[in-house]
Design a protein around this motif. Structure first.
Motif, short mmCIF file in Angstrom:
data_model
loop_
_atom_site.label_atom_id
_atom_site.label_comp_id
_atom_site.label_asym_id
_atom_site.label_seq_id
_atom_site.Cartn_x
_atom_site.Cartn_y
_atom_site.Cartn_z
N GLU A 211 0.99 -1.11 0.54
CA GLU A 211 0.19 0.16 -0.27
C GLU A 211 0.90 0.96 -0.04
OE1 GLU A 211 -2.94 -2.10 2.75
OE2 GLU A 211 -3.49 -0.48 2.53
N CYS B 46 -3.59 0.60 -3.00
CA CYS B 46 -3.19 -1.38 -2.49
C CYS B 46 -2.86 -1.72 -4.59
CB CYS B 46 -4.66 -1.59 -1.87
SG CYS B 46 -4.34 -3.15 -2.11
N TRP C 269 -11.37 -3.68 1.84
CA TRP C 269 -10.56 -2.58 2.52
C TRP C 269 -11.39 -2.27 4.02
CZ3 TRP C 269 -6.66 0.15 1.33
CH2 TRP C 269 -6.69 0.52 -0.21
N VAL D 203 -14.22 3.18 -3.97
CA VAL D 203 -13.08 2.32 -3.74
C VAL D 203 -13.34 1.49 -5.67
CG1 VAL D 203 -12.83 -0.21 -3.57
CG2 VAL D 203 -13.24 1.15 -2.18
N SER E 68 -6.30 -1.21 -6.61
CA SER E 68 -7.20 -0.48 -5.60
C SER E 68 -6.46 0.98 -5.77
CB SER E 68 -7.64 -1.55 -4.83
OG SER E 68 -8.66 -0.97 -4.33
N CYS F 290 -5.60 -3.27 2.85
CA CYS F 290 -6.83 -3.67 1.72
C CYS F 290 -6.47 -5.31 2.24
CB CYS F 290 -6.44 -3.27 0.62
SG CYS F 290 -4.14 -3.27 -0.17
N THR G 208 -6.66 -9.29 0.13
CA THR G 208 -7.38 -10.01 -0.99
C THR G 208 -7.60 -11.53 -1.15
OG1 THR G 208 -5.36 -10.08 -1.65
CG2 THR G 208 -5.78 -8.51 -3.08
#
Lengths: 114, 115
Positions: B6, B23, B34, B63, B72, B89, B91
């Motif tokens: 990030e 991110c 997030w 976002v 992102s 963030c 994933t």
């Protein structure tokens, strides 16, 4: 309110003295997770339970173990804490088998090792 | 490591200004989420964006997701002092849907809103 509760919020232990951290949830979620978060770092997944099935991350030290006696409770046991285990420990829950699902976190337990 | 990155690591702005955090991640994903973390506390889910979505709004949050760049951004508009926190963030890697959704967190952005 449905929530994830962690006790205690602060835990102090001595080097090598076993310690247990507790997590409970009222969300009735299938999955419970334990994360370790060291200062100014990202949370790191230690392991998770899907119902009673335990899933350990490959790089989680053997020193860390977990128990889930029922849906609501999950425990993190540190058998012989070292100074490097001082961290915030976060418990989280989620519903299973849904691909787009958030996790609900407890407030964390900050562990200090003396 | 699968962890994303990030930037910036820290951001300090005046109240009322907009804050943008970015991110990047490394693998294909099912979704990106997030989270906000107030000092010494647990994480709070803010917003989730699916891999087939490009933009999503929730209140003052916006976002975006660019899967071709594996990146992102989170925009907080009209910032308030109460927005001071760390933002992460996370994933969910794509693939076989399993019972548990393992989150891979970025390193976080520390946001400070000055009154």
């Amino acid at each position: 309110d449905a929530m994830v509760i962690q006790n205690p919020r602060y835990q102090v232990t001595q080097f090598g003295k076993p310690v247990t951290l507790s997590c409970s949830q009222t969300l009735n979620h299938n999955v419970m997770y334990w994360y370790q978060q060291k200062s100014s770092q990202a949370p790191k997944l230690l392991f998770h339970y899907y119902d009673k099935d335990f899933n350990n991350e490959a790089d989680t030290p053997d020193n860390f173990q977990s128990r889930r006696p029922n849906t609501s409770f999950c425990f993190l046991d540190i058998r012989s804490p070292g100074l490097g285990d001082a961290a915030m420990y976060l418990c989280a829950t989620s519903r299973a088998w849904l691909p787009n699902n958030e996790q609900f976190f407890g407030p964390g337990t900050r562990l200090t090792v003396l | 490591s699968q962890q994303g990155e990030e930037d910036p690591q820290a951001l300090s702005i005046q109240e009322g200004e907009n804050a943008t955090m970015n991110c990047s991640y490394k693998t294909s994903i099912n979704n990106l989420q997030w989270y906000r973390q107030n000092s010494g506390r647990g994480l709070v889910h803010l917003i989730l964006i699916r891999s087939n979505e490009r933009e999503k709004h929730s209140g003052r949050l916006r976002v975006t997701l660019d899967t071709s760049k594996k990146s992102s951004s989170l925009l907080i508009t009209a910032s308030r002092a109460a927005d001071t926190a760390s933002y992460f963030c996370a994933t969910v890697p794509s693939g076989i849907i399993q019972g548990a959704q393992k989150l891979v967190f970025g390193q976080g952005t520390r946001l400070t809103i000055n009154p």
